[in-house]
Motif scaffolding. Structure first.
Motif, PDB file in Angstrom:
ATOM      1  N   LEU A 188       0.919  -1.492   0.038  1.00  0.00           N
ATOM      2  CA  LEU A 188       0.084  -0.016  -0.193  1.00  0.00           C
ATOM      3  C   LEU A 188       0.579   1.053   0.580  1.00  0.00           C
ATOM      4  CD1 LEU A 188      -2.440  -1.195   2.210  1.00  0.00           C
ATOM      5  CD2 LEU A 188      -3.069  -0.929   0.254  1.00  0.00           C
ATOM      6  N   LEU A 189       2.402   1.462  -0.060  1.00  0.00           N
ATOM      7  CA  LEU A 189       2.734   2.048   0.174  1.00  0.00           C
ATOM      8  C   LEU A 189       2.772   3.099  -0.811  1.00  0.00           C
ATOM      9  CD1 LEU A 189       6.306   0.712   2.433  1.00  0.00           C
ATOM     10  CD2 LEU A 189       4.669   2.855   3.181  1.00  0.00           C
ATOM     11  N   GLN A 206      -9.709  -8.198  -0.111  1.00  0.00           N
ATOM     12  CA  GLN A 206     -10.027  -9.422   0.212  1.00  0.00           C
ATOM     13  C   GLN A 206      -8.748  -9.424   0.829  1.00  0.00           C
ATOM     14  OE1 GLN A 206     -13.098 -11.517  -0.023  1.00  0.00           O
ATOM     15  NE2 GLN A 206     -13.814 -10.077  -1.139  1.00  0.00           N
ATOM     16  N   THR A 207      -7.865  -9.511   0.750  1.00  0.00           N
ATOM     17  CA  THR A 207      -6.438  -8.998   1.022  1.00  0.00           C
ATOM     18  C   THR A 207      -5.571  -8.221   1.646  1.00  0.00           C
ATOM     19  OG1 THR A 207      -4.615 -10.449   1.310  1.00  0.00           O
ATOM     20  CG2 THR A 207      -5.430 -10.709  -0.849  1.00  0.00           C
ATOM     21  N   LEU A 208      -4.491  -7.505   1.834  1.00  0.00           N
ATOM     22  CA  LEU A 208      -3.693  -7.118   1.795  1.00  0.00           C
ATOM     23  C   LEU A 208      -2.508  -6.901   1.231  1.00  0.00           C
ATOM     24  CD1 LEU A 208      -4.246  -5.016   5.774  1.00  0.00           C
ATOM     25  CD2 LEU A 208      -5.506  -4.217   3.198  1.00  0.00           C
ATOM     26  N   GLU A 209      -2.443  -8.143   0.691  1.00  0.00           N
ATOM     27  CA  GLU A 209      -1.243  -8.161   0.300  1.00  0.00           C
ATOM     28  C   GLU A 209      -1.189  -7.843  -1.591  1.00  0.00           C
ATOM     29  OE1 GLU A 209      -0.644 -12.220   0.415  1.00  0.00           O
ATOM     30  OE2 GLU A 209      -0.031 -12.663   2.383  1.00  0.00           O
ATOM     31  N   GLN A 243     -11.781   1.689  -0.334  1.00  0.00           N
ATOM     32  CA  GLN A 243     -11.010   0.507  -0.581  1.00  0.00           C
ATOM     33  C   GLN A 243     -10.124  -0.609   0.000  1.00  0.00           C
ATOM     34  OE1 GLN A 243      -7.557   2.222  -1.680  1.00  0.00           O
ATOM     35  NE2 GLN A 243      -5.841   0.220  -1.781  1.00  0.00           N
ATOM     36  N   GLY A 244     -10.249  -0.037   0.986  1.00  0.00           N
ATOM     37  CA  GLY A 244      -9.978  -0.990   2.478  1.00  0.00           C
ATOM     38  C   GLY A 244     -11.516  -1.943   2.448  1.00  0.00           C
ATOM     39  N   GLY A 257      -3.855   4.211   6.460  1.00  0.00           N
ATOM     40  CA  GLY A 257      -4.070   3.714   7.724  1.00  0.00           C
ATOM     41  C   GLY A 257      -5.609   3.790   7.890  1.00  0.00           C
ATOM     42  N   ALA A 258      -6.612   4.983   6.604  1.00  0.00           N
ATOM     43  CA  ALA A 258      -8.277   4.407   5.708  1.00  0.00           C
ATOM     44  C   ALA A 258      -8.561   2.970   5.368  1.00  0.00           C
ATOM     45  CB  ALA A 258      -8.005   5.517   5.162  1.00  0.00           C
ATOM     46  N   VAL A 259      -6.964   2.476   4.483  1.00  0.00           N
ATOM     47  CA  VAL A 259      -7.572   1.991   3.795  1.00  0.00           C
ATOM     48  C   VAL A 259      -7.384   0.244   4.929  1.00  0.00           C
ATOM     49  CG1 VAL A 259      -6.480  -0.498   2.397  1.00  0.00           C
ATOM     50  CG2 VAL A 259      -6.183   2.353   1.718  1.00  0.00           C
ATOM     51  N   LEU A 260      -6.759   0.546   6.050  1.00  0.00           N
ATOM     52  CA  LEU A 260      -6.859  -0.571   6.836  1.00  0.00           C
ATOM     53  C   LEU A 260      -8.068  -0.968   7.551  1.00  0.00           C
ATOM     54  CD1 LEU A 260      -2.949  -0.282   8.514  1.00  0.00           C
ATOM     55  CD2 LEU A 260      -4.171  -1.604   7.252  1.00  0.00           C
ATOM     56  N   LEU A 261      -8.340   0.186   8.258  1.00  0.00           N
ATOM     57  CA  LEU A 261     -10.067   0.973   8.522  1.00  0.00           C
ATOM     58  C   LEU A 261     -10.677   0.046   8.284  1.00  0.00           C
ATOM     59  CD1 LEU A 261     -11.036   1.437  11.206  1.00  0.00           C
ATOM     60  CD2 LEU A 261     -10.687   3.978   9.767  1.00  0.00           C
ATOM     61  N   GLY A 262     -11.080  -0.022   6.879  1.00  0.00           N
ATOM     62  CA  GLY A 262     -12.043   0.019   5.769  1.00  0.00           C
ATOM     63  C   GLY A 262     -11.806  -1.825   5.857  1.00  0.00           C
TER      64      GLY A 262
END
Length: 123
Positions: free
Chosen positions: A46-47, A120-123, A115-116, A58-63
């Protein structure tokens, strides 16, 4: 809390409430709420897509976390609010009521939160 705030905001969208400002605060500060190591451990990809802005990540992680915790029915409700262009525009306007924030920033954070919710996955 985010799901409740967004649904409460929708129910009172024609009133002045702190819900949108609270949402914006949560979007912007989720990384600092003990999630900073997750960027490097779970979501380094995500960087680049967030221009190395850890607050946007952080907004993506929150979603993403909302999607996991709240379940599909609540996520569908949240997405229906975000996908409704009229509600989305009003939410951005209400989020940008904070004198130091702009509509452009509110749009970015809302897009990353969405987006978050969708991944389905953060990878």
């Amino acid at each position: 809390m985010v799901g409740l705030k967004l649904i409460a905001w929708k129910d009172r969208a024609n009133e002045t409430t702190p819900d949108a400002l609270d949402l914006f605060f949560l979007f912007k500060h989720y990384t600092k709420a003990g999630n900073d190591n997750r960027i490097w451990d779970e979501a380094p990809v995500l960087l680049q897509s967030c221009d190395h802005d850890t607050d946007l990540i952080g907004a993506v992680l929150l979603g993403f976390d909302c999607r996991i915790i709240l379940g599909e029915d609540v996520v569908r409700t949240i997405l229906s609010i975000i996908e409704d262009q009229g509600l989305r525009d009003k939410l951005v306007l209400h989020m940008a009521r904070d004198p130091i924030e702009s509509s452009e920033a509110a749009i970015k954070y809302l897009q990353k939160f969405e987006q978050g919710l969708r991944v389905q996955t953060l990878e």
